[in-house]
Design an enzyme around this catalytic site. Structure first.
Site, mmCIF file in Angstrom:
data_model
loop_
_atom_site.group_PDB
_atom_site.id
_atom_site.type_symbol
_atom_site.label_atom_id
_atom_site.label_comp_id
_atom_site.label_asym_id
_atom_site.label_seq_id
_atom_site.Cartn_x
_atom_site.Cartn_y
_atom_site.Cartn_z
ATOM 1 N N LYS A 124 49.780 5.661 25.895
ATOM 2 C CA LYS A 124 49.394 4.440 25.172
ATOM 3 C C LYS A 124 48.273 4.685 24.174
ATOM 4 C CE LYS A 124 51.217 0.754 27.922
ATOM 5 N NZ LYS A 124 51.029 -0.469 28.671
ATOM 6 N N LYS A 207 61.266 5.082 28.544
ATOM 7 C CA LYS A 207 61.380 3.929 29.451
ATOM 8 C C LYS A 207 61.667 2.645 28.671
ATOM 9 C CE LYS A 207 57.652 1.897 30.952
ATOM 10 N NZ LYS A 207 56.642 1.105 31.657
ATOM 11 N N LYS A 210 58.502 -3.548 27.355
ATOM 12 C CA LYS A 210 58.371 -4.784 26.573
ATOM 13 C C LYS A 210 57.693 -4.552 25.236
ATOM 14 C CE LYS A 210 55.945 -6.807 30.492
ATOM 15 N NZ LYS A 210 55.035 -5.737 30.863
HETATM 16 N N1 AQP Z 1 61.805 0.469 32.485
HETATM 17 C C1 AQP Z 1 61.400 0.194 33.704
HETATM 18 N N2 AQP Z 1 62.140 0.574 34.768
HETATM 19 C C2 AQP Z 1 61.743 0.272 36.032
HETATM 20 N N3 AQP Z 1 60.591 -0.371 36.306
HETATM 21 C C3 AQP Z 1 59.822 -0.759 35.282
HETATM 22 N N4 AQP Z 1 58.655 -1.419 35.210
HETATM 23 C C4 AQP Z 1 58.292 -1.564 33.917
HETATM 24 N N5 AQP Z 1 59.211 -1.015 33.114
HETATM 25 C C5 AQP Z 1 60.180 -0.499 33.932
HETATM 26 C C6 AQP Z 1 57.918 -1.860 36.366
HETATM 27 O O1 AQP Z 1 57.543 -3.213 36.167
HETATM 28 C C7 AQP Z 1 56.272 -3.434 36.787
HETATM 29 C C8 AQP Z 1 55.355 -4.092 35.830
HETATM 30 O O2 AQP Z 1 55.068 -3.252 34.758
HETATM 31 P P1 AQP Z 1 53.990 -3.729 33.705
HETATM 32 O O3 AQP Z 1 54.552 -4.766 32.850
HETATM 33 O O4 AQP Z 1 52.762 -4.135 34.363
HETATM 34 O O5 AQP Z 1 53.622 -2.444 32.918
HETATM 35 P P2 AQP Z 1 54.506 -1.335 32.351
HETATM 36 O O6 AQP Z 1 55.000 -0.473 33.442
HETATM 37 O O7 AQP Z 1 53.650 -0.673 31.313
HETATM 38 O O8 AQP Z 1 55.740 -2.116 31.697
HETATM 39 P P3 AQP Z 1 56.154 -2.195 30.218
HETATM 40 O O9 AQP Z 1 57.337 -3.101 30.098
HETATM 41 O O10 AQP Z 1 56.314 -0.822 29.652
HETATM 42 O O11 AQP Z 1 54.912 -2.936 29.562
HETATM 43 P P4 AQP Z 1 54.123 -2.556 28.279
HETATM 44 O O12 AQP Z 1 55.155 -2.315 27.225
HETATM 45 O O13 AQP Z 1 53.244 -3.741 27.985
HETATM 46 O O14 AQP Z 1 53.338 -1.345 28.610
HETATM 47 C C9 AQP Z 1 55.762 -2.083 37.274
HETATM 48 O O15 AQP Z 1 56.018 -1.975 38.655
HETATM 49 C C10 AQP Z 1 56.587 -1.110 36.497
HETATM 50 O O16 AQP Z 1 56.753 0.101 37.192
#
Ligand code: AQP
Length: 345
Positions: A124, A207, A210
């Site tokens: 990030k 991955k 969002k």
């Molecule tokens: N692609 C994914 N596959 C499986 N699990 C996922 N999680 C996120 N993306 C996937 C799981 O969702 C939970 C919450 O994640 P988060 O929103 O707190 O943070 P993150 O993992 O950083 O998710 P994003 O969507 O990638 O958010 P941004 O883009 O804002 O950084 C966690 O349990 C995560 O493992």
């Protein structure tokens, strides 16, 4: 339930950032499993606590109005997916100040080197680390506080969060060691099921996220049927037919991802799905996947829209959840302060 430290009562905590719209990755990797844990908690008599981690979301820029909307939408997503505020504690992190208070203590326990090794920080912050927020660097200490302020023993997360939960264990162990106590549990990351890592629809090595700049890379929980079908139709694949066995997906990341999503959505596994669809072309498989995704996600997104019509009701639910969360967190923080040597008059 697997044993973390036997002296701690089992308790489940997890959270999601309201940093954008919910994705299929969040749903399959996290939310759907939260509901399973809630049901298990009801049967086995342990508490389940699920949070909208808004303090984490602001470690990267969030427009204030968007953050408010996304927090309520995430709460709506939790409830629409089956989390019940009468069975689980649902709240947003900033309403429980003990998270930030314990995070400060953990900032003083955790080491800079530990944070520097975190892959999420590297991903990030990118190359321009000097311009990243201090909050982004300290993110894992706040996450440790989220978990340990409830003495949570089990944390269901997607694969990407494993390293952070392991760091939580290190922080708990160092705190216990430094202060010669057995106060914080060494929490277990719980990573299980078919879809602990859902990948981008545009790039099978990334991955689904969002914050991906391309909306075509993800399925949002609020996407309508046509949008879901269109994104799946345009998902990157290769020209070969699907194999009949999992080994045939080696080196075919995009193909594997779509089969994996299909398996997770129908509560199956890759091997069983391939037994049925092996030999088919993507032109046949993609519509099958689109139909399944629409069938599973549409009821959730309609319910989310309905809940979003009454934001005051969402706020009321979050307020009640925060009161319940504070009732657990406050005595744990008070005892932490005492252990550390803070005077209370
Ligand atoms: N692609 C994914 N596959 C499986 N699990 C996922 N999680 C996120 N993306 C996937 C799981 O969702 C939970 C919450 O994640 P988060 O929103 O707190 O943070 P993150 O993992 O950083 O998710 P994003 O969507 O990638 O958010 P941004 O883009 O804002 O950084 C966690 O349990 C995560 O493992």
């Amino acid at each position: 339930m697997s044993e973390a430290q036997t002296s701690f009562t089992p308790r489940v905590f997890s959270g999601i950032q309201p940093s954008g719209g919910l994705t299929l990755g969040n749903y399959l990797g996290a939310m759907r499993r939260f509901v399973q844990w809630q049901d298990r908690g009801q049967q086995e008599g342990f508490e389940t606590i699920f949070c909208m981690v808004d303090l984490h979301a602001i470690t990267v820029w969030q427009d204030p109005d968007a953050l408010r909307r996304q927090t309520r939408e995430l709460a709506a997503g939790y409830i629409a997916s089956g989390l019940d505020p009468a069975k689980s504690i649902l709240f947003n992190q900033s309403q429980v100040p003990e998270h930030a208070q314990l995070a400060w203590i953990f900032n003083c326990v955790a080491r800079m080197g530990w944070m520097q090794r975190m892959t999420q920080w590297k991903d990030k912050a990118g190359k321009n680390t000097q311009n990243a927020s201090l909050g982004l660097f300290a993110y894992p200490a706040l996450m440790a506080a989220d978990i340990l302020i409830y003495h949570a023993t089990h944390v269901p997360v997607g694969e990407d969060q494993k390293q952070h939960v392991e760091l939580t264990r290190d922080i708990a162990a160092k705190f216990n060691h430094d202060y010669k106590v057995d106060f914080f549990p060494e929490t277990e990351p719980v990573i299980e099921g078919a879809a602990t890592r859902v990948m981008s629809l545009r790039d099978g090595s990334k991955k689904m996220s969002k914050s991906d700049p391309s909306d075509m890379a993800r399925i949002n929980m609020t996407d309508d049927a046509d949008t879901i079908a269109n994104k799946i139709r345009k998902a990157r694949t290769d020209p070969d037919a699907l194999p009949s066995e999992a080994e045939g997906l080696e080196g075919r990341a995009e193909a594997r991802n779509l089969v994996n999503i299909y398996a997770a959505l129908c509560d199956s596994d890759i091997a069983s799905v391939l037994k049925d669809v092996g030999g088919r072309q993507f032109s046949e498989f993609k519509p099958m996947l689109a139909d399944l995704a629409v069938e599973k996600l549409s009821p959730i997104s309609s319910e989310m829209s309905r809940l979003m019509e009454t934001p005051d009701e969402i706020d009321r639910i979050l307020g009640l959840g925060a009161d319940r969360a504070r009732a657990i967190a406050a005595p744990i923080l008070a005892r932490t302060y005492e252990i550390v040597g803070m005077i209370k008059s």
